[in-house]
Write a protein that holds these residues in place. Structure first.
Motif, PDB file in Angstrom:
ATOM      1  N   THR A 253     -45.985  89.442 -28.915  1.00 47.48           N
ATOM      2  CA  THR A 253     -44.958  88.491 -28.916  1.00 47.48           C
ATOM      3  C   THR A 253     -43.645  89.121 -29.589  1.00 47.48           C
ATOM      4  O   THR A 253     -43.744  89.625 -30.532  1.00 47.48           O
TER       5      THR A 253
ATOM      6  N   SER B  93     -37.603  85.136 -26.991  1.00 46.79           N
ATOM      7  CA  SER B  93     -38.910  85.134 -27.425  1.00 46.79           C
ATOM      8  C   SER B  93     -40.208  85.025 -26.275  1.00 46.79           C
ATOM      9  O   SER B  93     -39.939  84.301 -25.695  1.00 46.79           O
ATOM     10  N   SER B  94     -40.888  86.070 -26.363  1.00 47.11           N
ATOM     11  CA  SER B  94     -41.740  86.296 -25.017  1.00 47.11           C
ATOM     12  C   SER B  94     -43.143  86.947 -25.546  1.00 47.11           C
ATOM     13  O   SER B  94     -42.887  88.061 -26.282  1.00 47.11           O
ATOM     14  N   ASP B  95     -44.070  86.542 -24.968  1.00 50.06           N
ATOM     15  CA  ASP B  95     -45.347  87.402 -25.043  1.00 50.06           C
ATOM     16  C   ASP B  95     -45.607  87.890 -23.736  1.00 50.06           C
ATOM     17  O   ASP B  95     -46.756  88.640 -23.658  1.00 50.06           O
ATOM     18  N   ARG B  96     -44.499  87.963 -22.781  1.00 48.58           N
ATOM     19  CA  ARG B  96     -44.590  88.694 -21.540  1.00 48.58           C
ATOM     20  C   ARG B  96     -43.665  89.871 -21.271  1.00 48.58           C
ATOM     21  O   ARG B  96     -43.358  90.263 -20.318  1.00 48.58           O
TER      22      ARG B  96
ATOM     23  N   PHE C  54     -37.269  91.655 -21.291  1.00 48.99           N
ATOM     24  CA  PHE C  54     -37.915  90.279 -21.554  1.00 48.99           C
ATOM     25  C   PHE C  54     -37.771  89.558 -19.942  1.00 48.99           C
ATOM     26  O   PHE C  54     -36.766  89.401 -19.272  1.00 48.99           O
TER      27      PHE C  54
ATOM     28  N   ASP D 248     -37.660  83.627 -20.313  1.00 48.31           N
ATOM     29  CA  ASP D 248     -37.965  83.355 -21.679  1.00 48.31           C
ATOM     30  C   ASP D 248     -36.690  83.583 -22.578  1.00 48.31           C
ATOM     31  O   ASP D 248     -36.694  83.944 -23.637  1.00 48.31           O
TER      32      ASP D 248
ATOM     33  N   TYR E  18     -36.253  90.333 -15.040  1.00 49.15           N
ATOM     34  CA  TYR E  18     -36.545  90.626 -16.469  1.00 49.15           C
ATOM     35  C   TYR E  18     -34.943  91.479 -16.966  1.00 49.15           C
ATOM     36  O   TYR E  18     -34.358  91.789 -16.134  1.00 49.15           O
TER      37      TYR E  18
END
Length: 120
Positions: A16, A28-31, A50, A54, A107
């Motif tokens: 993240t 904020s992203s876990d991707r 990102f 997100d 993104y």
């Protein structure tokens, strides 16, 4: 001696990540994805992208600025807003990226030194 070609690779960040403008967390992203680019013998610093979903929608404002990269395609830019700041053209996206970097469609990346990216 043969010069190395201009190339790019995209991979998942695997953790993240957050993007901050001053004290404001704007993404904020876990991707998140990492794009690494090499042009001949020159390797550019990795860039974090990102997912648009997100990113705080209030933090981005589209601008008319555009650039072109022969291996990534046409970039569109955003003004980034947060923590009382407004940084023109501090983020970009490839809305219709070329196939080599197609994974970064939808993104957004932020200019280092303007927006900080760190582990959550």
């Amino acid at each position: 001696m043969t010069q190395k070609p201009h190339s790019a690779t995209v991979s998942m960040a695997g953790e993240t990540l957050v993007a901050k403008l001053g004290a404001a967390t704007i993404a904020s992203s876990d991707r998140a994805m990492i794009l690494e680019e090499v042009n001949g013998e020159k390797a550019y610093p990795p860039v974090v992208y990102f997912p648009l979903d997100d990113i705080d929608a209030d933090a981005l404002e589209a601008t008319d600025h555009r650039t072109h990269c022969p291996i990534k395609g046409d970039a569109s830019y955003y003004t980034v807003k947060g923590d009382g700041q407004r940084l023109e053209n501090a983020a970009w996206t490839y809305r219709d990226p070329l196939p080599l970097v197609g994974a970064v469609k939808n993104y957004v990346a932020f200019y280092p030194g303007k927006v900080s990216v760190e582990r959550a």
